[in-house]
Design a protein around this motif. Structure first.
Motif, PDB file in Angstrom:
ATOM      1  N   GLU A  81       0.835  -1.205   0.000  1.00 25.69           N
ATOM      2  CA  GLU A  81       0.000   0.000   0.000  1.00 25.69           C
ATOM      3  C   GLU A  81       0.868   1.253   0.000  1.00 25.69           C
ATOM      4  O   GLU A  81       0.629   2.195  -0.765  1.00 25.69           O
ATOM      5  CB  GLU A  81      -0.918  -0.003   1.227  1.00 25.69           C
ATOM      6  CG  GLU A  81      -1.846   1.203   1.279  1.00 25.69           C
ATOM      7  CD  GLU A  81      -2.762   1.173   2.495  1.00 25.69           C
ATOM      8  OE1 GLU A  81      -3.329   2.228   2.827  1.00 25.69           O
ATOM      9  OE2 GLU A  81      -2.900   0.098   3.111  1.00 25.69           O
ATOM     10  N   LEU A  82       1.881   1.267   0.858  1.00 27.32           N
ATOM     11  CA  LEU A  82       2.784   2.413   0.928  1.00 27.32           C
ATOM     12  C   LEU A  82       3.569   2.577  -0.373  1.00 27.32           C
ATOM     13  O   LEU A  82       3.740   3.701  -0.876  1.00 27.32           O
ATOM     14  CB  LEU A  82       3.752   2.250   2.102  1.00 27.32           C
ATOM     15  CG  LEU A  82       3.138   2.330   3.500  1.00 27.32           C
ATOM     16  CD1 LEU A  82       4.180   2.003   4.555  1.00 27.32           C
ATOM     17  CD2 LEU A  82       2.551   3.714   3.757  1.00 27.32           C
ATOM     18  N   LEU A  83       4.031   1.438  -0.904  1.00 29.15           N
ATOM     19  CA  LEU A  83       4.778   1.493  -2.161  1.00 29.15           C
ATOM     20  C   LEU A  83       3.912   1.995  -3.311  1.00 29.15           C
ATOM     21  O   LEU A  83       4.377   2.751  -4.168  1.00 29.15           O
ATOM     22  CB  LEU A  83       5.344   0.109  -2.490  1.00 29.15           C
ATOM     23  CG  LEU A  83       6.530  -0.363  -1.642  1.00 29.15           C
ATOM     24  CD1 LEU A  83       6.895  -1.804  -1.996  1.00 29.15           C
ATOM     25  CD2 LEU A  83       7.738   0.552  -1.854  1.00 29.15           C
ATOM     26  N   LEU A  84       2.655   1.576  -3.318  1.00 28.82           N
ATOM     27  CA  LEU A  84       1.735   2.023  -4.379  1.00 28.82           C
ATOM     28  C   LEU A  84       1.482   3.524  -4.274  1.00 28.82           C
ATOM     29  O   LEU A  84       1.440   4.220  -5.296  1.00 28.82           O
ATOM     30  CB  LEU A  84       0.417   1.252  -4.301  1.00 28.82           C
ATOM     31  CG  LEU A  84       0.439  -0.160  -4.899  1.00 28.82           C
ATOM     32  CD1 LEU A  84      -0.842  -0.913  -4.563  1.00 28.82           C
ATOM     33  CD2 LEU A  84       0.625  -0.103  -6.412  1.00 28.82           C
ATOM     34  N   GLN A  85       1.303   4.014  -3.064  1.00 24.19           N
ATOM     35  CA  GLN A  85       1.103   5.450  -2.877  1.00 24.19           C
ATOM     36  C   GLN A  85       2.323   6.229  -3.368  1.00 24.19           C
ATOM     37  O   GLN A  85       2.193   7.241  -4.072  1.00 24.19           O
ATOM     38  CB  GLN A  85       0.843   5.755  -1.401  1.00 24.19           C
ATOM     39  CG  GLN A  85      -0.500   5.250  -0.898  1.00 24.19           C
ATOM     40  CD  GLN A  85      -0.662   5.441   0.596  1.00 24.19           C
ATOM     41  OE1 GLN A  85       0.280   5.811   1.305  1.00 24.19           O
ATOM     42  NE2 GLN A  85      -1.858   5.202   1.108  1.00 24.19           N
ATOM     43  N   HIS A  87       4.529   5.138  -5.521  1.00 17.73           N
ATOM     44  CA  HIS A  87       4.666   4.924  -6.962  1.00 17.73           C
ATOM     45  C   HIS A  87       3.681   5.775  -7.743  1.00 17.73           C
ATOM     46  O   HIS A  87       4.023   6.360  -8.785  1.00 17.73           O
ATOM     47  CB  HIS A  87       4.439   3.446  -7.265  1.00 17.73           C
ATOM     48  CG  HIS A  87       4.780   3.046  -8.666  1.00 17.73           C
ATOM     49  ND1 HIS A  87       6.026   3.230  -9.219  1.00 17.73           N
ATOM     50  CD2 HIS A  87       4.017   2.477  -9.645  1.00 17.73           C
ATOM     51  CE1 HIS A  87       6.021   2.789 -10.474  1.00 17.73           C
ATOM     52  NE2 HIS A  87       4.824   2.341 -10.746  1.00 17.73           N
ATOM     53  N   ILE A  88       2.453   5.858  -7.260  1.00 17.92           N
ATOM     54  CA  ILE A  88       1.432   6.671  -7.936  1.00 17.92           C
ATOM     55  C   ILE A  88       1.843   8.138  -7.941  1.00 17.92           C
ATOM     56  O   ILE A  88       1.693   8.842  -8.946  1.00 17.92           O
ATOM     57  CB  ILE A  88       0.064   6.491  -7.241  1.00 17.92           C
ATOM     58  CG1 ILE A  88      -0.484   5.091  -7.534  1.00 17.92           C
ATOM     59  CG2 ILE A  88      -0.935   7.546  -7.722  1.00 17.92           C
ATOM     60  CD1 ILE A  88      -1.710   4.728  -6.730  1.00 17.92           C
ATOM     61  N   SER A  89       2.389   8.596  -6.809  1.00 14.26           N
ATOM     62  CA  SER A  89       2.849   9.985  -6.721  1.00 14.26           C
ATOM     63  C   SER A  89       3.947  10.254  -7.743  1.00 14.26           C
ATOM     64  O   SER A  89       3.949  11.293  -8.418  1.00 14.26           O
ATOM     65  CB  SER A  89       3.352  10.260  -5.306  1.00 14.26           C
ATOM     66  OG  SER A  89       3.885  11.559  -5.212  1.00 14.26           O
ATOM     67  N   GLN A  90       4.866   9.299  -7.891  1.00 15.71           N
ATOM     68  CA  GLN A  90       5.948   9.459  -8.851  1.00 15.71           C
ATOM     69  C   GLN A  90       5.438   9.434 -10.285  1.00 15.71           C
ATOM     70  O   GLN A  90       5.872  10.233 -11.128  1.00 15.71           O
ATOM     71  CB  GLN A  90       6.991   8.344  -8.645  1.00 15.71           C
ATOM     72  CG  GLN A  90       8.168   8.386  -9.603  1.00 15.71           C
ATOM     73  CD  GLN A  90       9.009   9.647  -9.449  1.00 15.71           C
ATOM     74  OE1 GLN A  90       9.100  10.196  -8.350  1.00 15.71           O
ATOM     75  NE2 GLN A  90       9.610  10.105 -10.531  1.00 15.71           N
ATOM     76  N   LEU A  91       4.488   8.546 -10.568  1.00 12.62           N
ATOM     77  CA  LEU A  91       3.920   8.465 -11.916  1.00 12.62           C
ATOM     78  C   LEU A  91       3.159   9.735 -12.280  1.00 12.62           C
ATOM     79  O   LEU A  91       3.206  10.196 -13.424  1.00 12.62           O
ATOM     80  CB  LEU A  91       2.996   7.239 -12.030  1.00 12.62           C
ATOM     81  CG  LEU A  91       3.679   5.867 -12.039  1.00 12.62           C
ATOM     82  CD1 LEU A  91       2.631   4.756 -12.043  1.00 12.62           C
ATOM     83  CD2 LEU A  91       4.597   5.721 -13.237  1.00 12.62           C
ATOM     84  N   GLN A  92       2.446  10.295 -11.297  1.00 12.50           N
ATOM     85  CA  GLN A  92       1.720  11.538 -11.544  1.00 12.50           C
ATOM     86  C   GLN A  92       2.689  12.674 -11.857  1.00 12.50           C
ATOM     87  O   GLN A  92       2.429  13.505 -12.731  1.00 12.50           O
ATOM     88  CB  GLN A  92       0.859  11.893 -10.332  1.00 12.50           C
ATOM     89  CG  GLN A  92      -0.350  10.983 -10.156  1.00 12.50           C
ATOM     90  CD  GLN A  92      -1.105  11.259  -8.874  1.00 12.50           C
ATOM     91  OE1 GLN A  92      -0.547  11.778  -7.900  1.00 12.50           O
ATOM     92  NE2 GLN A  92      -2.377  10.911  -8.841  1.00 12.50           N
ATOM     93  N   LYS A  93       3.811  12.689 -11.142  1.00 11.73           N
ATOM     94  CA  LYS A  93       4.834  13.706 -11.398  1.00 11.73           C
ATOM     95  C   LYS A  93       5.401  13.542 -12.801  1.00 11.73           C
ATOM     96  O   LYS A  93       5.569  14.527 -13.534  1.00 11.73           O
ATOM     97  CB  LYS A  93       5.941  13.588 -10.351  1.00 11.73           C
ATOM     98  CG  LYS A  93       7.044  14.625 -10.496  1.00 11.73           C
ATOM     99  CD  LYS A  93       8.095  14.451  -9.411  1.00 11.73           C
ATOM    100  CE  LYS A  93       9.215  15.471  -9.562  1.00 11.73           C
ATOM    101  NZ  LYS A  93      10.254  15.295  -8.499  1.00 11.73           N
ATOM    102  N   GLU A  94       5.698  12.289 -13.177  1.00  8.85           N
ATOM    103  CA  GLU A  94       6.231  12.034 -14.516  1.00  8.85           C
ATOM    104  C   GLU A  94       5.207  12.372 -15.592  1.00  8.85           C
ATOM    105  O   GLU A  94       5.556  12.880 -16.657  1.00  8.85           O
ATOM    106  CB  GLU A  94       6.654  10.571 -14.628  1.00  8.85           C
ATOM    107  CG  GLU A  94       7.865  10.219 -13.764  1.00  8.85           C
ATOM    108  CD  GLU A  94       8.191   8.742 -13.800  1.00  8.85           C
ATOM    109  OE1 GLU A  94       7.474   7.994 -14.509  1.00  8.85           O
ATOM    110  OE2 GLU A  94       9.150   8.319 -13.133  1.00  8.85           O
ATOM    111  N   ARG A  95       3.919  12.085 -15.295  1.00 12.74           N
ATOM    112  CA  ARG A  95       2.862  12.410 -16.256  1.00 12.74           C
ATOM    113  C   ARG A  95       2.787  13.915 -16.492  1.00 12.74           C
ATOM    114  O   ARG A  95       2.658  14.383 -17.630  1.00 12.74           O
ATOM    115  CB  ARG A  95       1.511  11.904 -15.733  1.00 12.74           C
ATOM    116  CG  ARG A  95       0.330  12.210 -16.670  1.00 12.74           C
ATOM    117  CD  ARG A  95      -0.990  11.925 -15.981  1.00 12.74           C
ATOM    118  NE  ARG A  95      -1.169  12.796 -14.823  1.00 12.74           N
ATOM    119  CZ  ARG A  95      -2.192  12.699 -13.977  1.00 12.74           C
ATOM    120  NH1 ARG A  95      -3.098  11.748 -14.147  1.00 12.74           N
ATOM    121  NH2 ARG A  95      -2.309  13.526 -12.956  1.00 12.74           N
TER     122      ARG A  95
END
Length: 241
Positions: A81-85, A87-95
């Protein structure tokens, strides 16, 4: 009796290469449960499931370090769960970064199409102005807010004086207004610099020249101190260091 697999078998069942499985072993992410007397790696059913999880996480672009953290934790659900949060934050930044690059590329293509020819100097100018757009818009927005606040304060002050019939004080508003607006112009001037369309260099004009120069919303007619040519120079906002 539980099933055992060779390196090639777990690689095939997981859809990766043998080299990938060996690489995960070298990195300490997935080690075989056993090694035969001949030195062959032997993987269990649990190893196979773990490998499939690793492959899935890699497809989601998880880093090897994130996967290592996940595989090492006992409370896998909370860790995931923590890793997904994260990871999602990083993907949003990259997006967002990709979107900005896409917007810049589209704008650049439009500008190039609108010009008969594009030199390296003009391309550098376009690049500079595109990168400066956000700072320039923020400055314009800030100046609009300050100007609106001054106008409202001025209006309230005049109405208050008129209501209480202190008209003699109204005479003092004119010089005060001149001082306030001059200070506002000076502040705006200190936040900007100009790009010469002829020599492609930036410069800052004096306050007097700045205040008296004719201008458009994005340019000001100035004489460049570098090439001494007078033209409509592009206005840029100073970037914060």
């Amino acid at each position: 009796m539980s099933q055992s697999y060779s390196t090639g078998e777990v690689a095939k069942l997981s859809g990766v290469t043998v080299r990938t499985v060996q690489y995960y072993d070298q990195k300490g992410i997935l080690s075989p449960s056993d090694i035969s007397e001949g030195g062959r790696r032997i993987y269990s059913e649990e190893d196979l499931r773990n490998l499939q999880v690793i492959v899935f996480l890699r497809e989601l672009d998880f880093s090897l370090e994130q996967i290592r953290r996940f595989m090492a934790e006992e409370s896998a659900d909370k860790t995931l769960e923590l890793l997904l949060q994260e990871h999602i934050s990083q993907l949003q930044k990259e997006r967002n970064q990709l979107k900005n690059k896409l917007d810049m590329s589209v704008n650049l293509l439009d500008k190039i199409k609108s010009q008969s020819s594009t030199s390296l100097e003009s391309l550098a100018d376009i690049s500079l102005t595109m990168k400066n757009q956000k700072a320039w818009r923020n400055l314009q927005w800030k100046m609009s807010i300050i100007m609106a606040a001054i106008v409202i304060a001025h209006s309230v002050l005049v109405q208050t004086m008129s209501y209480f019939k202190v008209t003699w004080l109204l005479l003092g508003i004119v010089p005060i207004s001149v001082v306030v607006y001059s200070a506002l112009i000076y502040y705006f001037k200190k936040q900007t610099l100009y790009l010469c369309s002829n020599c492609h260099q930036t410069f800052e004009p004096s306050f007097k020249i700045f205040a008296l120069a004719t201008h458009t919303p994005k340019t000001r007619r100035l004489t460049c101190p570098h090439c001494h040519r007078k033209s409509y120079c592009l206005e840029l906002a100073k970037e914060k260091e």
